[in-house]
Design an enzyme around this catalytic site. Structure first.
Site, PDB file in Angstrom:
ATOM      1  N   ASP A  14       1.230  -1.218  -0.174  1.00 27.02           N
ATOM      2  CA  ASP A  14       0.303  -0.528   0.053  1.00 27.02           C
ATOM      3  C   ASP A  14       0.709   1.699   0.059  1.00 27.02           C
ATOM      4  OD1 ASP A  14       1.154  -0.458   2.731  1.00 27.02           O
ATOM      5  OD2 ASP A  14      -1.106  -0.069   3.298  1.00 27.02           O
ATOM      6  N   SER A  15       2.047   0.423  -0.081  1.00 24.50           N
ATOM      7  CA  SER A  15       3.750   2.210  -0.452  1.00 24.50           C
ATOM      8  C   SER A  15       3.270   2.594  -1.422  1.00 24.50           C
ATOM      9  CB  SER A  15       4.319   1.731   0.135  1.00 24.50           C
ATOM     10  OG  SER A  15       4.851   0.847  -0.544  1.00 24.50           O
ATOM     11  N   ASP A  36      -1.289  -6.292  -0.605  1.00 28.71           N
ATOM     12  CA  ASP A  36      -1.099  -5.566   0.969  1.00 28.71           C
ATOM     13  C   ASP A  36      -2.535  -5.137   1.018  1.00 28.71           C
ATOM     14  OD1 ASP A  36       0.538  -5.130   2.581  1.00 28.71           O
ATOM     15  OD2 ASP A  36       1.293  -3.467   2.093  1.00 28.71           O
ATOM     16  N   LYS A  84      -1.333  -9.448   3.115  1.00 26.46           N
ATOM     17  CA  LYS A  84      -0.452  -9.131   4.182  1.00 26.46           C
ATOM     18  C   LYS A  84      -1.670  -7.707   4.859  1.00 26.46           C
ATOM     19  CE  LYS A  84       3.091  -5.828   4.235  1.00 26.46           C
ATOM     20  NZ  LYS A  84       2.529  -4.752   4.735  1.00 26.46           N
ATOM     21  N   GLU A 116      -1.566  -5.542   8.082  1.00 24.94           N
ATOM     22  CA  GLU A 116      -1.322  -4.962   9.304  1.00 24.94           C
ATOM     23  C   GLU A 116      -1.971  -5.398  10.427  1.00 24.94           C
ATOM     24  OE1 GLU A 116      -0.034  -0.687   8.787  1.00 24.94           O
ATOM     25  OE2 GLU A 116       0.967  -1.357   6.751  1.00 24.94           O
ATOM     26  N   GLU A 133       8.982  -4.381  10.589  1.00 24.97           N
ATOM     27  CA  GLU A 133       9.749  -3.443   9.943  1.00 24.97           C
ATOM     28  C   GLU A 133       9.636  -2.444  11.567  1.00 24.97           C
ATOM     29  OE1 GLU A 133       6.284  -1.549   7.368  1.00 24.97           O
ATOM     30  OE2 GLU A 133       8.390   0.323   7.080  1.00 24.97           O
TER      31      GLU A 133
HETATM   32  O1  KIV Z   1       3.297  -1.157   1.662  1.00 31.17           O
HETATM   33  C1  KIV Z   1       4.648  -1.216   1.633  1.00 31.17           C
HETATM   34  O2  KIV Z   1       4.971  -1.063   1.160  1.00 31.17           O
HETATM   35  C2  KIV Z   1       5.586  -2.583   2.641  1.00 31.17           C
HETATM   36  C3  KIV Z   1       5.993  -3.291   2.886  1.00 31.17           C
HETATM   37  C4  KIV Z   1       6.745  -1.780   3.740  1.00 31.17           C
HETATM   38  C5  KIV Z   1       6.762  -3.725   3.505  1.00 31.17           C
HETATM   39  O3  KIV Z   1       4.431  -2.934   3.625  1.00 31.17           O
END
Ligand code: KIV
Length: 301
Positions: free
Chosen positions: A62-63, A101, A130, A132, A197
């Site tokens: 989600d970055s 994500d 993924k 969190e 992280e």
């Molecule tokens: O969204 C992302 O890029 C991440 C990584 C930093 C693990 O969750």
């Protein structure tokens, strides 16, 4: 599809067989002491390059809200946007495990998380999702629903407002113990891997030594079972100074900027395109057009 026709291997665009990386393969790598390489990617071209470079695990993170869409943090990206990007990545990747994500707000309840995770698998081809935080119940439900899960602990960017910024987590004995308890509970609930992280190296090393599931570190030191970086950090495609844990492996920002400046200058000086970069009429057509032009000029005179 029957078991006998299930493809355990894939083939690359040039036909060479490829052994697909699966979630259980990551656990095997941990058992064998083989480091796991992971990278984020968000589109066809870059994920294809990452896959061809041998990266084991590609995260459509989600970055992308920040590095692709220009938002200030990761919170704004939607499930539909994440699915759109995951589809592009899925089309490019033949070997790596493709993980999506789940964005902020898409798993506030087990039912919502389950419904959205199913969308990632069905509509985008994600091979795992993924999430969190210590969402134990949700990890259990996803595992029961046959959706592999990567958990994410420590500095969880979706908690930026609660954390008061992007700060290193688990710096006291009490918070390290809580982190370890969360990691164990997630692994027991079925998480196939855990991203750690922004935590001290010592805490990551203990969790890595204790868990059967692989840990993938980002700002968590070298003792994790694997490492992940954001594609744009690795290549200097961000517009801010990097975090302490980032290593720049190339300066693609400078390379791209200079190539574009060169192109603009060539256009401005009529140095692009050249005659060799142009299409030409066949000789006979060229001659016929010249003759017609000449005849027209004579008629006018
Ligand atoms: O969204 C992302 O890029 C991440 C990584 C930093 C693990 O969750």
């Amino acid at each position: 599809m029957s078991l006998t026709s299930f493809p355990g291997t894939n083939s690359s665009p040039n036909g060479a067989p490829i052994t697909k990386i699966t979630m259980p393969a990551l656990t095997d790598m941990k058992r064998q002491g083989k480091p796991i390489s992971a990278l984020t990617a968000y589109d066809y071209a870059t994920s294809r390059l990452a896959d061809e470079a041998g990266i084991d695990f590609i995260l459509v993170g989600d970055s992308l809200a920040m590095v692709i869409l220009g938002h200030e943090n990761t919170l704004a990206v939607t499930v539909d946007e994440m699915i759109h990007h995951t589809r592009a990545v899925r089309r490019a990747v033949h070997r790596a495990l493709v993980v999506s994500d789940m964005p902020f707000g898409s798993y506030n309840s087990v039912a919502e998380g389950l419904a959205n995770a199913v969308r990632f698998v069905k509509e985008a081809g994600a091979e795992a999702v993924k999430i969190e935080g210590p969402r134990i119940e949700l990890v259990h439900a996803l595992t029961e629903a046959e959706i592999p899960v990567v958990a994410h602990l420590g500095l969880t960017p979706q908690s930026v407002h609660r954390m008061g910024g992007y700060r290193v987590q688990a710096r006291t004995a009490e918070t390290v113990l809580q982190l370890k308890a969360d990691a164990h509970a997630l692994a027991d609930a079925g998480a196939g891997a855990i991203v750690l992280e922004g935590i001290p190296r010592e805490a990551a090393a203990q969790i890595t030594a204790e868990l059967p599931a692989p840990t993938i570190g980002i700002g968590a030191g070298p003792d994790c079972d694997g490492q992940i970086l954001v594609f744009h950090d690795l290549l200097n495609l961000t517009f801010a100074p990097p975090a302490k844990f980032v290593r720049r492996y190339a300066d693609a920002g400078t390379l791209i900027r200079s190539a574009i400046e060169h192109y603009r200058e060539d256009v401005e000086h009529r140095a692009f395109p050249s005659d060799e970069e142009s299409y030409h009429l066949p000789e006979a057509v060229r001659k016929a057009l010249d003759d017609m032009q000449q005849a027209a000029t004579l008629r006018k005179a």
